[in-house]
Design a protein around this motif. Structure first.
Motif, short mmCIF file in Angstrom:
data_model
loop_
_atom_site.label_atom_id
_atom_site.label_comp_id
_atom_site.label_asym_id
_atom_site.label_seq_id
_atom_site.Cartn_x
_atom_site.Cartn_y
_atom_site.Cartn_z
N PRO A 25 -1.78 -3.23 9.03
CA PRO A 25 -0.75 -2.61 8.18
C PRO A 25 -0.22 -3.51 7.08
O PRO A 25 -0.03 -3.05 5.95
N GLU A 26 0.01 -4.78 7.36
CA GLU A 26 0.59 -5.66 6.37
C GLU A 26 -0.44 -6.21 5.37
O GLU A 26 -0.08 -6.99 4.49
N GLN A 27 -1.69 -5.77 5.49
CA GLN A 27 -2.70 -6.15 4.51
C GLN A 27 -3.00 -5.03 3.52
O GLN A 27 -3.82 -5.18 2.63
N VAL A 28 -2.31 -3.89 3.69
CA VAL A 28 -2.41 -2.80 2.71
C VAL A 28 -1.55 -3.23 1.53
O VAL A 28 -0.35 -3.41 1.65
N ASN A 29 -2.15 -3.44 0.34
CA ASN A 29 -1.52 -4.33 -0.64
C ASN A 29 -0.99 -3.71 -1.91
O ASN A 29 -0.78 -2.51 -2.00
N HIS A 30 -0.79 -4.58 -2.92
CA HIS A 30 -0.22 -4.20 -4.21
C HIS A 30 -0.97 -3.04 -4.88
O HIS A 30 -0.36 -2.23 -5.56
N ASP A 31 -2.29 -3.01 -4.72
CA ASP A 31 -3.09 -2.01 -5.44
C ASP A 31 -2.67 -0.59 -5.04
O ASP A 31 -2.65 0.32 -5.86
N LYS A 32 -2.36 -0.43 -3.75
CA LYS A 32 -1.86 0.85 -3.25
C LYS A 32 -1.05 0.54 -2.00
O LYS A 32 -1.55 0.57 -0.89
N PRO A 33 0.23 0.19 -2.17
CA PRO A 33 1.04 -0.25 -1.04
C PRO A 33 1.24 0.86 0.00
O PRO A 33 0.99 2.04 -0.28
N PRO A 34 1.67 0.48 1.20
CA PRO A 34 1.79 1.43 2.31
C PRO A 34 2.58 2.68 1.97
O PRO A 34 2.21 3.79 2.37
N SER A 35 3.68 2.54 1.23
CA SER A 35 4.50 3.71 0.91
C SER A 35 3.72 4.76 0.13
O SER A 35 3.96 5.97 0.29
N TYR A 36 2.75 4.32 -0.67
CA TYR A 36 1.95 5.27 -1.45
C TYR A 36 1.07 6.11 -0.51
O TYR A 36 0.85 7.30 -0.75
N HIS A 37 0.51 5.47 0.51
CA HIS A 37 -0.33 6.20 1.47
C HIS A 37 0.48 7.26 2.20
O HIS A 37 0.02 8.39 2.43
N ILE A 38 1.70 6.91 2.60
CA ILE A 38 2.55 7.86 3.33
C ILE A 38 2.99 8.99 2.40
O ILE A 38 2.97 10.17 2.78
N LYS A 39 3.38 8.64 1.18
CA LYS A 39 3.77 9.65 0.20
C LYS A 39 2.62 10.63 -0.05
O LYS A 39 2.82 11.84 -0.13
N GLU A 40 1.41 10.09 -0.12
CA GLU A 40 0.24 10.91 -0.40
C GLU A 40 -0.01 11.94 0.70
O GLU A 40 -0.24 13.12 0.42
N ILE A 41 0.03 11.51 1.97
CA ILE A 41 -0.26 12.46 3.05
C ILE A 41 0.82 13.54 3.14
O ILE A 41 0.54 14.70 3.42
N PHE A 42 2.07 13.18 2.84
CA PHE A 42 3.13 14.20 2.83
C PHE A 42 2.89 15.22 1.74
O PHE A 42 3.07 16.42 1.94
N GLU A 43 2.45 14.76 0.57
CA GLU A 43 2.33 15.66 -0.58
C GLU A 43 1.10 16.56 -0.50
O GLU A 43 1.08 17.62 -1.13
N ILE A 44 0.09 16.14 0.28
CA ILE A 44 -1.07 17.02 0.45
C ILE A 44 -0.97 17.84 1.74
O ILE A 44 -1.73 18.75 1.97
#
Length: 202
Positions: free
Chosen positions: A134-153
């Protein structure tokens, strides 16, 4: 023992009750007085951070310790990684033995990624979790972006909200599951346990 924790405002709302419950289970009668000092957006930096820390550690109602908890990903290029963020906060404040810099790498939502199945249920979508720790998911696409993405789809038909959804995700799970996958989270919790002279998380 009085400890002040400097945090982003939304992080305080989401994490404070979970943190308090976790500490109460381990500290019982050694429970410190925890004061959360929230900042909208991100915690201060440079000279402003130094002044805040020095003020909190002095006076009649002085704290015994100040912990700063910042995201590494702040929307700017201030920090390259967790080590860089902690080094810079230490340099800004100066060599103060009662200041403890900590980070969520790359943002607070990294500590939610171990609970991806809960995130899938809330979002109503089966999108796979990002790969790696989890803590290696980085600047290019930080963790919050992944969570935001699954909510929006997902079929929940709304976006992710830290103040609403993060607390819900954490409440449904055991914090130790994230601790075991997130060294920065473990380090943050161990600082509080150390200050309270309690057993550390191995």
């Amino acid at each position: 023992m009085k400890i002040v924790i400097l945090v982003e405002g939304a992080t305080e709302t989401a994490f404070k009750p979970i943190l308090l419950d976790f500490l109460k289970s381990r500290l019982q009668k050694k429970m410190p007085k925890l004061q959360f000092l929230p900042y909208d957006g991100r915690i201060p930096k440079a000279e402003k951070l130094r002044r805040i820390v020095e003020n909190l550690l002095s006076g009649s109602d002085a704290a015994n310790a100040v912990i700063a908890l910042t995201d590494v990903y702040t929307g700017t290029n201030d920090f390259q990684n967790g080590a860089d963020a902690k080094a810079k906060m230490t340099a800004w404040v100066g060599k103060n033995p009662n200041f403890y810099p900590h980070v969520a790498q790359y943002d607070f939502e990294a500590w939610l990624l171990p609970y991806w199945s809960t995130i899938q249920k809330l979002a109503k979508h089966n999108k796979s979790a990002p790969g790696g720790l989890p803590e290696q998911v980085n600047h290019d696409k930080p963790p919050s972006y992944h969570i935001k993405e699954i909510f929006e789809i997902g079929k929940c038909k709304r976006s992710y909200s830290k103040t609403r959804d993060a607390a819900s995700i954490l409440r449904k799970n055991n914090l130790m599951d994230a601790v075991n996958q997130c060294p920065e989270l473990k380090s943050f919790l161990n600082t509080i346990l150390l200050l309270c002279e309690a057993d550390l998380i191995p």
